[in-house]
Motif scaffolding. Structure first.
Motif, PDB file in Angstrom:
ATOM      1  N   LEU A 105      -2.883   8.718   0.611  1.00 38.05           N
ATOM      2  CA  LEU A 105      -2.479   8.674   2.012  1.00 38.05           C
ATOM      3  C   LEU A 105      -1.807   7.355   2.351  1.00 38.05           C
ATOM      4  CD1 LEU A 105      -5.619  10.254   3.676  1.00 38.05           C
ATOM      5  CD2 LEU A 105      -3.408  11.330   3.242  1.00 38.05           C
ATOM      6  N   ASN A 106      -0.737   7.493   3.107  1.00 36.81           N
ATOM      7  CA  ASN A 106      -0.030   6.344   3.615  1.00 36.81           C
ATOM      8  C   ASN A 106      -0.829   5.749   4.789  1.00 36.81           C
ATOM      9  OD1 ASN A 106       1.827   4.791   4.998  1.00 36.81           O
ATOM     10  ND2 ASN A 106       3.524   6.057   4.276  1.00 36.81           N
ATOM     11  N   PRO A 107      -1.160   4.456   4.734  1.00 33.96           N
ATOM     12  CA  PRO A 107      -2.032   3.894   5.787  1.00 33.96           C
ATOM     13  C   PRO A 107      -1.353   3.677   7.136  1.00 33.96           C
ATOM     14  CG  PRO A 107      -1.339   2.165   4.277  1.00 33.96           C
ATOM     15  CD  PRO A 107      -0.800   3.460   3.711  1.00 33.96           C
ATOM     16  N   PHE A 152      -1.563  11.518  10.896  1.00 35.09           N
ATOM     17  CA  PHE A 152      -2.621  11.187   9.932  1.00 35.09           C
ATOM     18  C   PHE A 152      -3.566  12.368   9.734  1.00 35.09           C
ATOM     19  CE2 PHE A 152      -6.184   8.589   8.165  1.00 35.09           C
ATOM     20  CZ  PHE A 152      -5.485   8.110   7.074  1.00 35.09           C
ATOM     21  N   PHE A 202      -2.432   5.633  10.225  1.00 30.77           N
ATOM     22  CA  PHE A 202      -3.801   5.267  10.608  1.00 30.77           C
ATOM     23  C   PHE A 202      -3.810   3.943  11.374  1.00 30.77           C
ATOM     24  CE2 PHE A 202      -7.790   2.966   9.508  1.00 30.77           C
ATOM     25  CZ  PHE A 202      -8.647   3.726  10.293  1.00 30.77           C
ATOM     26  N   LEU A 246     -11.996  -8.028   0.914  1.00 26.07           N
ATOM     27  CA  LEU A 246     -11.557  -9.248   0.251  1.00 26.07           C
ATOM     28  C   LEU A 246     -11.144 -10.290   1.273  1.00 26.07           C
ATOM     29  CD1 LEU A 246      -9.436  -7.725  -2.668  1.00 26.07           C
ATOM     30  CD2 LEU A 246     -11.804  -8.552  -2.716  1.00 26.07           C
ATOM     31  N   VAL A 286       1.177   4.367  -2.705  1.00 27.97           N
ATOM     32  CA  VAL A 286       1.194   5.792  -2.356  1.00 27.97           C
ATOM     33  C   VAL A 286       2.384   6.472  -3.022  1.00 27.97           C
ATOM     34  CG1 VAL A 286       1.491   7.436  -0.457  1.00 27.97           C
ATOM     35  CG2 VAL A 286      -0.024   5.463  -0.159  1.00 27.97           C
ATOM     36  N   LEU A 325       0.843  -1.207   0.000  1.00 28.85           N
ATOM     37  CA  LEU A 325       0.000   0.000   0.000  1.00 28.85           C
ATOM     38  C   LEU A 325       0.878   1.257   0.000  1.00 28.85           C
ATOM     39  CD1 LEU A 325      -2.675  -1.140   2.612  1.00 28.85           C
ATOM     40  CD2 LEU A 325      -3.083  -0.758   0.181  1.00 28.85           C
ATOM     41  N   GLY A 367      -8.754   6.647   6.530  1.00 27.98           N
ATOM     42  CA  GLY A 367      -7.952   5.539   7.020  1.00 27.98           C
ATOM     43  C   GLY A 367      -8.270   4.264   6.274  1.00 27.98           C
ATOM     44  N   PHE A 368      -9.550   3.919   6.235  1.00 28.38           N
ATOM     45  CA  PHE A 368      -9.928   2.689   5.528  1.00 28.38           C
ATOM     46  C   PHE A 368      -9.704   2.827   4.026  1.00 28.38           C
ATOM     47  CE2 PHE A 368     -11.845   1.742   9.591  1.00 28.38           C
ATOM     48  CZ  PHE A 368     -11.622   0.382   9.707  1.00 28.38           C
ATOM     49  N   GLU A 421      -6.001   1.513  -8.528  1.00 25.57           N
ATOM     50  CA  GLU A 421      -7.269   1.377  -7.799  1.00 25.57           C
ATOM     51  C   GLU A 421      -7.428  -0.008  -7.173  1.00 25.57           C
ATOM     52  OE1 GLU A 421      -9.699   3.474  -7.164  1.00 25.57           O
ATOM     53  OE2 GLU A 421      -9.270   5.181  -8.483  1.00 25.57           O
ATOM     54  N   LYS A 470     -16.679   1.438  -3.666  1.00 26.94           N
ATOM     55  CA  LYS A 470     -17.400   2.619  -4.164  1.00 26.94           C
ATOM     56  C   LYS A 470     -18.875   2.308  -4.382  1.00 26.94           C
ATOM     57  CE  LYS A 470     -13.738   5.132  -6.566  1.00 26.94           C
ATOM     58  NZ  LYS A 470     -12.568   4.288  -6.332  1.00 26.94           N
ATOM     59  N   ARG A 476     -17.215  -8.706  -4.419  1.00 27.48           N
ATOM     60  CA  ARG A 476     -17.114  -7.685  -3.355  1.00 27.48           C
ATOM     61  C   ARG A 476     -15.773  -6.966  -3.462  1.00 27.48           C
ATOM     62  NH1 ARG A 476     -15.059 -12.126  -2.047  1.00 27.48           N
ATOM     63  NH2 ARG A 476     -13.296 -12.301  -0.633  1.00 27.48           N
ATOM     64  N   ASN A 477     -15.753  -5.712  -3.017  1.00 25.04           N
ATOM     65  CA  ASN A 477     -14.488  -4.990  -3.098  1.00 25.04           C
ATOM     66  C   ASN A 477     -14.283  -4.052  -1.918  1.00 25.04           C
ATOM     67  OD1 ASN A 477     -12.030  -4.465  -4.318  1.00 25.04           O
ATOM     68  ND2 ASN A 477     -12.827  -2.725  -5.480  1.00 25.04           N
ATOM     69  N   PRO A 525      -6.314  -3.448  -5.632  1.00 25.52           N
ATOM     70  CA  PRO A 525      -5.171  -4.071  -4.965  1.00 25.52           C
ATOM     71  C   PRO A 525      -4.660  -5.301  -5.719  1.00 25.52           C
ATOM     72  CG  PRO A 525      -7.115  -4.000  -3.498  1.00 25.52           C
ATOM     73  CD  PRO A 525      -7.502  -3.378  -4.793  1.00 25.52           C
ATOM     74  N   ARG A 526      -5.571  -5.982  -6.435  1.00 25.88           N
ATOM     75  CA  ARG A 526      -5.131  -7.174  -7.171  1.00 25.88           C
ATOM     76  C   ARG A 526      -4.209  -6.792  -8.327  1.00 25.88           C
ATOM     77  NH1 ARG A 526     -10.978 -10.109  -6.493  1.00 25.88           N
ATOM     78  NH2 ARG A 526     -11.617  -7.942  -6.621  1.00 25.88           N
ATOM     79  N   SER A 542      -7.284   4.507   2.683  1.00 28.11           N
ATOM     80  CA  SER A 542      -5.841   4.350   2.445  1.00 28.11           C
ATOM     81  C   SER A 542      -5.458   2.868   2.482  1.00 28.11           C
ATOM     82  CB  SER A 542      -5.028   5.139   3.475  1.00 28.11           C
ATOM     83  OG  SER A 542      -5.040   4.488   4.739  1.00 28.11           O
ATOM     84  N   LEU A 543      -6.269   2.060   3.137  1.00 29.70           N
ATOM     85  CA  LEU A 543      -6.022   0.618   3.146  1.00 29.70           C
ATOM     86  C   LEU A 543      -6.666  -0.050   1.933  1.00 29.70           C
ATOM     87  CD1 LEU A 543      -6.632   0.048   6.939  1.00 29.70           C
ATOM     88  CD2 LEU A 543      -4.558  -0.614   5.739  1.00 29.70           C
ATOM     89  N   LYS A 544      -7.257   0.755   1.081  1.00 30.73           N
ATOM     90  CA  LYS A 544      -7.982   0.286  -0.113  1.00 30.73           C
ATOM     91  C   LYS A 544      -9.020  -0.759   0.288  1.00 30.73           C
ATOM     92  CE  LYS A 544      -4.383   1.514  -3.409  1.00 30.73           C
ATOM     93  NZ  LYS A 544      -4.808   2.930  -3.475  1.00 30.73           N
TER      94      LYS A 544
END
Lengths: 85, 404, 350
Positions: C108-110, C96, C113, B301, A49, A45, B200-201, A60, B209, B219-220, A62-63, B203-205
């Motif tokens: 943003l860098n996670p 953050f 967070f 996921l 960034v 991640l 925060g979430f 967009e 949407k 699911r995404n 992650p896969r 940024s964790l992808k």
């Protein structure tokens, strides 16, 4: 391309705070995750960034990210393909 | 012999209702609370769905019975609305008539309000009204405000274990009762939407949407929500003394840690399996006794794979009906465990199984699929409610029908 | 909560030299501002470099203290991990919030967070020690560590083999400023070694981590027994006095039986009056050593257990000490956090 790879290595070391690693320690084609540098999913991640902040490329899915971030070489190729596109 | 622990009151507010009845009504109508924010100042206003409580913070002051009073954050107000209903439903007019504990849960405290004034707070040149929010930065503020407003002063605590926070609050309260420390404890959690957690979430992808699709192949990610929920727990002795109306029994619970990864579960769902298994063992039940599992089902996921694998390991081909109610309420983080514990009680009281909205295709990793229809008249005796979180914190509650 | 538990191992990182070597031989560290910071060890001997690179200061302090405590107790995998922290990793929270603003919610860098979540330290301890048992984090100002301790006692009562219980807190320059705006700190600069000579509104800030390995049974290694704990929330001015009598009575004691009281007295004229209930008892304050913070009572517990074990007060840290107590059999801790959360803890020698 060589310049880009070199620059990427410096940026990766800085972004991930790889204190004991020098750019020349990173092989262009070595896997970044798992065995290679021992990076994990949070690092991936952070690397996304890095791509966004330095190269304005947004990953967009992650896969998709996993494929791009396989190695320095694959990252560089992806960046170049986006920049010439 | 440790005391049995009963649920004698419940109160809640979520995007689908201001109280328990309102929630039940909209669950039955399959009405999702997901939409776009009206109150949060973010660039994702029109792109990331959230399940927001419809009222403005000013309206929440009214609902919480503190109109015109200062220093109440949205987190506190949501909590206060739920707390008042829980007390009323349990028939408690004076919380001090019995030493009563209050175990609250929060992930970011009053961040919803402080994040809007933070840069003024740290700027020596600025001064003004915002200073009243200085001491609302932490998680204890909302707990104390709620406690002080309704008069709870015996034993108070706030728990923060990310998404399992209020499940752990319920568990801690139940353990205090079983150990004989207290006979009545009110447990739950409160969570307001914040730019901080949304980003925060994101940024964790981990945010979809689209409206989230738990246990679906496509699911995404999750959608965040806000809300609060509290349950009144009483010991058997107190129930007999007060002649309290029992809504259900909190029969088992377990907390385990995965020790796997800071934010991701193990692919085989080791922690989820251990939490469910241990909760059942504690309640003296077997997997065959469970009719419904209200799953954590965030639609990320990794969660759904891990939780699904754990369900298959525990229940095999006989997996009971299961669904995630997060497409209704969003993921309400610290409040989720308590909200879903109330939904579990409702499932037992009204013999219902709630549908898992937005499900289309089975996940390739699993052979089980969630229940997609509303089942009325379904014989629900025992429910497992799951809450899993960051840091590998997993908690499962076993809630059972009260047979007297 | 009834039932004793025993401290089988412990460790502390604090503004004093409490972590390495013989802490009793170390002189008092005296700061020059109202913000006391930890004396930090070299973390590399405790945490693998690959894990260390991403960790913020609070995580390093918390994790390292926990690991040292495990080492001290000789137990690698505890039966449960329970902690308390009022504010968690402030640096990550601050970072953050700023990155959200600076990058306008994009790219943003996670990491900050993730690390700002209050249970991040617990998760790391579990991860590094492969502990899959019960894991909980309390976040309630001056009741954070207290609830962690209560939870630990419940776990032991329920049959857990042992419990790793601890607390951690950090202070940042930014947060120091924020709390100065509501008058938590003294307006004049007071070095910590002169704290108790400056009775005025406010106190000095501090930080630290302390961890304990608790067991239901004593052994030769035991530092001390935690015989009991009582908390009071926003008590009336009279309440602590009667509560203290009751607390001691429950343990078969009266005030003269207490050999020493460690008090949270911090020269703050707004709330110091509560400690008047201890008049007539032998008392030593401890906040000139660690400063004021949500979980300072954990430092007091570490300090008290050390004294009970060694049957001696480390004199260099307590210039106000006139003579060593004849014995340290019953040591009481009375602490409160800005007058709101009050705690009594009773330590006993084995």
């Amino acid at each position: 391309m060589e310049d880009l790879k070199q620059k990427l290595k410096v940026q990766i070391i800085e972004a991930l705070n790889l204190q004991d690693t020098r750019p020349e320690d990173i092989d262009d084609n070595a896997p970044l995750f798992g065995e290679g540098l021992g990076l994990d999913s949070i690092d991936s991640l952070e690397l996304m960034v890095l791509l966004e902040r330095h190269y304005h490329i947004k990953v967009e899915d992650p896969r998709e990210g996993r494929k791009i971030l396989q190695s320095v070489a694959s990252m560089a190729e992806f960046i170049q393909s986006k920049q010439t596109a | 012999m440790a005391e049995r622990v009963f649920i004698t009151g419940m109160g809640m507010i979520t995007a689908i209702g201001d109280n328990v009845a309102g929630n039940l009504h909209n669950l039955r109508l399959l009405r999702t609370g997901l939409g776009y924010t009206r109150h949060l100042d973010t660039i994702y206003k029109e792109t990331l769905p959230v399940a927001e409580v419809v009222h403005t913070t000013e309206q929440l002051h009214e609902l919480a019975g503190v109109a015109g009073m200062e220093g109440y954050t949205r987190t506190t107000l949501l909590g206060l609305v739920a707390m008042r209903e829980a007390l009323q439903q349990a028939g408690i007019s004076d919380v001090q008539d019995e030493p009563t504990g209050f175990i609250n849960a929060s992930t970011v405290g009053g961040m919803c309000d402080t994040e809007n004034v933070y840069f003024d707070i740290i700027n020596p040149e600025k001064s003004g009204d915002f200073l009243k929010f200085i001491d609302t930065l932490d998680c204890a503020d909302c707990t104390q405000r709620i406690a002080d407003t309704v008069g709870l002063n015996e034993h108070i605590a706030t728990i923060s274990t990310a998404c399992s926070s209020s499940a752990n609050a319920l568990m801690f309260g139940a353990r205090l009762i079983r150990a004989g420390v207290l006979r009545r404890v009110i447990c739950g959690g409160t969570e307001a939407l914040t730019r901080f957690t949304l980003n925060g979430f994101n940024s964790l992808k981990n945010i979809d949407k689209r409206p989230c699709m738990p246990f679906d192949q496509d699911r995404n990610g999750l959608n965040l929500g806000e809300g609060a929920a509290y349950l009144v727990l009483e010991s058997e002795t107190l129930v007999q003394e007060r002649q309290s109306a029992v809504l259900a029994e909190l029969r088992g619970y377990a907390n385990s840690n995965e020790a796997f990864h800071p934010t991701a579960p193990s692919p085989e769902g080791d922690g989820a399996y251990a939490a469910m298994k241990n909760a059942l063992d504690m309640g003296g039940l077997t997997p065959a006794d469970v009719q419904y599992v209200n799953v954590h089902g965030t639609a990320t996921l990794t969660n759904d794979v891990a939780e699904g694998m754990a369900l298959q390991r525990l229940f095999g081909q006989q997996t009971p009906k299961f669904s995630s109610t997060k497409p209704f309420t969003g993921h309400t983080l610290a409040a989720a465990g308590a909200i879903e514990a109330i939904y579990s009680v409702l499932a037992i009281q009204h013999q219902l199984v709630f549908p898992n909205l937005h499900f289309k295709d089975k996940m390739e990793e699993l052979y089980i699929v969630p229940e997609t229809r509303l089942l009325e008249g379904y014989p629900v005796q025992n429910v497992i409610s799951n809450s899993f979180g960051f840091g590998g914190n997993n908690a499962s509650l076993l809630i059972s029908k009260y047979e007297g | 909560m009834k039932g004793k538990c025993y401290i089988q191992g412990m460790a502390a990182i604090s503004p004093q030299h409490t972590f390495e070597g013989d802490s009793s031989a170390q002189p008092m560290v005296a700061g020059s501002s109202n913000m006391l910071s930890c004396v930090e060890p070299d973390y590399r001997t405790f945490i693998p470099a690959n894990s260390l690179r991403r960790m913020s200061r609070m995580l390093k302090i918390g994790l390292t203290t926990a690991l040292k405590c495990m080492q001290d107790s000789g137990i690698a995998v505890p039966g449960a991990i329970v902690t308390g922290t009022g504010k968690g990793s402030l640096q990550d929270t601050e970072r953050f919030i700023k990155e959200i603003r600076d990058y306008e919610e994009r790219a943003l860098n996670p990491t900050p967070f993730i690390q700002s979540t209050y249970n991040a330290v617990n998760g790391l301890i579990a991860l590094q020690q492969k502990c899959t048992q019960y894991n909980n984090t309390f976040v309630h100002r001056g009741f954070s560590f207290e609830n962690a301790l209560l939870d630990s006692m419940l776990l032991l009562h329920e049959g857990a083999e042992n419990v790793l219980a601890g607390a951690f807190e950090e202070i940042t320059g930014e947060h120091f400023y924020i709390k100065s705006r509501i008058g938590q700190w003294k307006s004049e600069t007071v070095p910590n070694n002169a704290l108790h000579e400056h009775f005025s509104p406010g106190t000095i800030s501090g930080e630290g981590a302390a961890f304990f390995l608790l067991d239901a049974k004593p052994s030769d290694k035991s530092y001390a027994a935690i015989a009991g704990m009582k908390t009071l929330y926003k008590p009336s001015p009279e309440k602590p006095g009667t509560a203290l009598q009751q607390f001691l009575q429950q343990h078969g004691l009266s005030m003269p039986d207490v050999d020493l009281v460690l008090t949270g007295s911090n020269a703050d004229s707004n709330y110091d009056f509560y400690y008047d209930v201890l008049d007539g008892m032998l008392q030593l304050p401890f906040k000139h050593l660690c400063g004021e913070y949500d979980t300072a009572s954990a430092f007091a517990l570490w300090l008290g257990a050390k004294m009970v074990k060694e049957q001696q007060v480390p004199a260099q840290w307590f210039p106000m000490l006139q003579q060593q107590p004849a014995q340290l059999k019953n040591v009481l801790i009375y602490n409160h956090f800005f007058g709101e959360q009050h705690t009594f803890m009773l330590l006993q020698s084995i």
